[in-house]
Write an enzyme that holds these catalytic residues in place. Structure first.
Site, short mmCIF file in Angstrom:
data_model
loop_
_atom_site.label_atom_id
_atom_site.label_comp_id
_atom_site.label_asym_id
_atom_site.label_seq_id
_atom_site.Cartn_x
_atom_site.Cartn_y
_atom_site.Cartn_z
N LYS A 14 0.83 -1.22 0.00
CA LYS A 14 0.00 0.00 0.00
C LYS A 14 0.85 1.26 0.00
O LYS A 14 0.62 2.17 -0.76
CB LYS A 14 -0.89 0.08 1.25
CG LYS A 14 -2.02 -0.91 1.31
CD LYS A 14 -3.00 -0.55 2.42
CE LYS A 14 -2.38 -0.50 3.82
NZ LYS A 14 -1.90 -1.80 4.31
N ARG A 89 -9.42 1.59 9.32
CA ARG A 89 -8.90 0.29 9.74
C ARG A 89 -9.96 -0.56 10.42
O ARG A 89 -9.70 -1.71 10.75
CB ARG A 89 -7.80 0.50 10.77
CG ARG A 89 -6.32 0.62 10.38
CD ARG A 89 -5.74 -0.41 9.55
NE ARG A 89 -4.38 -0.77 9.91
CZ ARG A 89 -3.30 -0.09 9.55
NH1 ARG A 89 -3.39 1.00 8.86
NH2 ARG A 89 -2.10 -0.53 9.89
N ARG A 128 11.14 -6.46 5.25
CA ARG A 128 11.08 -5.02 5.50
C ARG A 128 11.66 -4.69 6.88
O ARG A 128 12.33 -3.68 7.05
CB ARG A 128 9.62 -4.53 5.41
CG ARG A 128 9.50 -3.02 5.58
CD ARG A 128 8.11 -2.54 5.25
NE ARG A 128 7.16 -2.87 6.31
CZ ARG A 128 5.85 -2.60 6.24
NH1 ARG A 128 5.34 -2.04 5.17
NH2 ARG A 128 5.05 -2.91 7.24
N ARG A 134 12.05 -1.36 11.06
CA ARG A 134 10.78 -0.99 11.71
C ARG A 134 10.54 -1.89 12.90
O ARG A 134 10.55 -3.11 12.79
CB ARG A 134 9.63 -1.12 10.70
CG ARG A 134 9.21 0.22 10.15
CD ARG A 134 8.08 0.09 9.20
NE ARG A 134 6.82 -0.33 9.84
CZ ARG A 134 5.65 -0.19 9.25
NH1 ARG A 134 5.56 0.36 8.06
NH2 ARG A 134 4.55 -0.60 9.86
N ARG A 145 -0.43 -8.39 13.86
CA ARG A 145 -0.99 -7.41 12.93
C ARG A 145 -1.87 -8.06 11.87
O ARG A 145 -2.88 -7.51 11.48
CB ARG A 145 0.15 -6.60 12.29
CG ARG A 145 0.68 -5.57 13.27
CD ARG A 145 2.03 -5.04 12.89
NE ARG A 145 2.02 -4.34 11.63
CZ ARG A 145 3.06 -4.29 10.80
NH1 ARG A 145 4.17 -4.92 11.11
NH2 ARG A 145 2.99 -3.62 9.70
P1 AMP Z 1 0.78 1.08 8.91
O1 AMP Z 1 2.02 1.83 8.57
O2 AMP Z 1 -0.43 1.60 8.18
O3 AMP Z 1 0.93 -0.41 8.78
O4 AMP Z 1 0.50 1.35 10.45
C1 AMP Z 1 1.43 0.97 11.46
C2 AMP Z 1 0.72 0.90 12.81
O5 AMP Z 1 0.15 2.19 13.13
C3 AMP Z 1 -0.46 -0.05 12.87
O6 AMP Z 1 -0.05 -1.38 13.15
C4 AMP Z 1 -1.29 0.56 14.00
O7 AMP Z 1 -0.73 0.27 15.26
C5 AMP Z 1 -1.12 2.04 13.76
N1 AMP Z 1 -2.16 2.59 12.85
C6 AMP Z 1 -1.99 3.11 11.61
N2 AMP Z 1 -3.15 3.54 11.09
C7 AMP Z 1 -4.09 3.29 12.04
C8 AMP Z 1 -5.49 3.49 12.11
N3 AMP Z 1 -6.18 4.03 11.09
N4 AMP Z 1 -6.13 3.12 13.25
C9 AMP Z 1 -5.47 2.59 14.28
N5 AMP Z 1 -4.16 2.36 14.28
C10 AMP Z 1 -3.46 2.70 13.18
#
Ligand code: AMP
Length: 188
Positions: A14, A89, A128, A134, A145
């Site tokens: 994404k 989400r 990654r 990360r 996740r």
């Molecule tokens: P991502 O980079 O989108 O995979 O997000 C990394 C982490 O940030 C996720 O595993 C969540 O802990 C948090 N996160 C990102 N976007 C959201 C969201 N819309 N709602 C809740 N937690 C989020």
């Protein structure tokens, strides 16, 4: 005017694709994950609260996210369109987004679902974790996740599909092939 929502499991590509398509369409790439990671790095109040959930692989509570998205989508640069990556989400966030977008009269074009099988995702995320360091890309967190994705986020596929707002793209192809498929969607 481009207003797109990118949906898909962690590691579906994404972020990479959203960056490319937002450049192509000259709209801001709004990634809640990026916003949260920056807040954690800066140790802001938001960052301090979010860090614990992120490291556990869990969703950050809605009350920390909803106001942030509202403010971001109402910013000047979002008037010309946007690409949402990592939001919504869960169903509560999707319902909030519906209400917000109708309030500010910004209907979205469609939801793009990047479809990738689990085995591929785990392998990609471990990779990654090695490359980008990360802290939430460790094997145990990845499994959490994915589980959180399945329980909380995946229901959004049916949510949007039933409203005929979903377009699925096979994300298990090279970056270039996926980009071409996405270009066709935004240029349609
Ligand atoms: P991502 O980079 O989108 O995979 O997000 C990394 C982490 O940030 C996720 O595993 C969540 O802990 C948090 N996160 C990102 N976007 C959201 C969201 N819309 N709602 C809740 N937690 C989020």
């Amino acid at each position: 005017m481009t207003r797109l929502i990118f949906l898909g499991p962690p590691g579906a590509g994404k972020g990479t694709q959203a960056k490319y398509i937002s450049d192509l369409c000259s709209v801001p790439h709004i990634s809640t994950g990026d916003i949260l990671r920056a807040a954690v790095a800066d140790q802001t109040e938001l960052g301090k609260k979010a860090e614990f959930y992120m490291n556990a692989g869990d969703l950050v509570p809605d009350e920390l996210i909803l106001g942030l998205i509202r403010e971001r989508l109402m910013a000047d640069d979002a008037k010309a369109g946007w690409l949402l990556d990592g939001f919504p989400r869960n169903v509560e966030q999707a319902t909030f987004l519906d209400a917000l977008l109708s309030e500010i009269q910004q209907p979205f074009d469609c939801v793009v679902n990047l479809d990738v099988p689990d085995e591929v995702i785990v392998a990609r995320l471990i990779q990654r974790g090695h490359e980008q360091g990360r802290s939430d890309d460790t094997e145990a967190t990845i499994r959490t996740r994915l589980q959180v994705y399945r329980e909380r986020t995946e229901p959004l596929i049916d949510f949007y599909r039933s409203r005929q707002q979903l377009v699925s793209v096979d994300g298990n192809q090279t970056i270039e092939v996926v980009t071409e498929a996405l270009k066709k969607i935004v240029q349609a």
